[in-house]
Scaffold this motif. Sequence first.
Motif, mmCIF file in Angstrom:
data_model
loop_
_atom_site.group_PDB
_atom_site.id
_atom_site.type_symbol
_atom_site.label_atom_id
_atom_site.label_comp_id
_atom_site.label_asym_id
_atom_site.label_seq_id
_atom_site.Cartn_x
_atom_site.Cartn_y
_atom_site.Cartn_z
ATOM 1 N N LEU A 144 44.787 31.373 36.928
ATOM 2 C CA LEU A 144 43.718 31.435 37.923
ATOM 3 C C LEU A 144 42.738 30.286 37.698
ATOM 4 C CD1 LEU A 144 42.868 35.260 37.900
ATOM 5 C CD2 LEU A 144 44.010 33.998 39.725
ATOM 6 N N PRO A 145 42.135 29.772 38.761
ATOM 7 C CA PRO A 145 41.116 28.736 38.590
ATOM 8 C C PRO A 145 39.976 29.258 37.718
ATOM 9 C CG PRO A 145 41.713 28.976 40.912
ATOM 10 C CD PRO A 145 42.391 30.085 40.162
ATOM 11 N N GLY A 146 39.332 28.356 37.001
ATOM 12 C CA GLY A 146 38.262 28.717 36.077
ATOM 13 C C GLY A 146 37.127 29.499 36.704
ATOM 14 N N ALA A 152 33.137 36.775 36.852
ATOM 15 C CA ALA A 152 32.864 36.338 38.228
ATOM 16 C C ALA A 152 33.564 37.230 39.250
ATOM 17 C CB ALA A 152 33.283 34.884 38.414
ATOM 18 N N VAL A 153 34.824 37.549 38.997
ATOM 19 C CA VAL A 153 35.577 38.399 39.936
ATOM 20 C C VAL A 153 34.983 39.806 39.953
ATOM 21 C CG1 VAL A 153 37.827 39.457 40.414
ATOM 22 C CG2 VAL A 153 37.692 37.043 39.769
ATOM 23 N N SER A 154 34.609 40.306 38.794
ATOM 24 C CA SER A 154 34.043 41.661 38.725
ATOM 25 C C SER A 154 32.703 41.745 39.448
ATOM 26 C CB SER A 154 33.902 42.095 37.266
ATOM 27 O OG SER A 154 35.173 42.175 36.666
ATOM 28 N N GLU A 155 31.848 40.749 39.266
ATOM 29 C CA GLU A 155 30.561 40.717 39.977
ATOM 30 C C GLU A 155 30.785 40.633 41.482
ATOM 31 O OE1 GLU A 155 28.372 37.469 38.260
ATOM 32 O OE2 GLU A 155 27.986 38.574 36.390
ATOM 33 N N SER A 181 46.077 39.341 46.849
ATOM 34 C CA SER A 181 46.768 38.073 47.073
ATOM 35 C C SER A 181 46.300 36.969 46.106
ATOM 36 C CB SER A 181 46.597 37.609 48.527
ATOM 37 O OG SER A 181 45.240 37.353 48.797
ATOM 38 N N THR A 182 45.090 37.081 45.601
ATOM 39 C CA THR A 182 44.568 36.069 44.688
ATOM 40 C C THR A 182 44.927 36.330 43.237
ATOM 41 O OG1 THR A 182 42.684 35.738 46.175
ATOM 42 C CG2 THR A 182 42.467 34.888 43.927
ATOM 43 N N LEU A 183 44.840 37.581 42.824
ATOM 44 C CA LEU A 183 45.005 37.892 41.405
ATOM 45 C C LEU A 183 46.451 38.120 40.961
ATOM 46 C CD1 LEU A 183 42.030 40.379 40.882
ATOM 47 C CD2 LEU A 183 42.090 37.905 40.439
#
Length: 184
Positions: A144-146, A152-155, A181-183
Amino acid sequence: MEAPKSSDHLLDCAYEIADKYGLAALSIRGLASACGVSVGTIYNRFASKGELTTATALLYFRRAFYDNFCHPVKNENYLAFCKRMFASMTQVILHYRTHWLKGSEALPSAEKAAARLHEEQQFEHICRGLVQVFENDSAIKVDLPGALSAQAVSEFTLRNILWELRQKEPDCSVLFTLLESTLY
């Protein structure tokens, strides 16, 4: 001489009153009467009505969130956890709004401010839990990108769920589709 009552017993009684009549109906005198104790007994455990109200609201959220869903199910992935959390939060918030906030406009501003502070603490706790679930989900892509860190994803996830919960008909299907679709 009256039997001493524990803070937990008094909070359980306060919980019942708030669940039936709303937080605004909670009073030191009313709780003392419901528990069969003196007003002084209540003040020995809770310095003010505001402290009692806040403790009672915290008990509601602890029972609703921590006791019911803040424990990841073994092998549950981040997306499944988020879906379960959203479903639970939808029910919890609806019940809180319809039962506990009856007459809440009558609550003093200091009690409302204390409730908001505790609400923020609850959300921080939930976010920490989301980060843990994310970090333990072995199915999430490793490349995944930094910018898509667990934090960040959780927030982002929590902000969007909370925003949806403020809507008349909360729906997180777009969020969940994007996460999937992202993770994965």
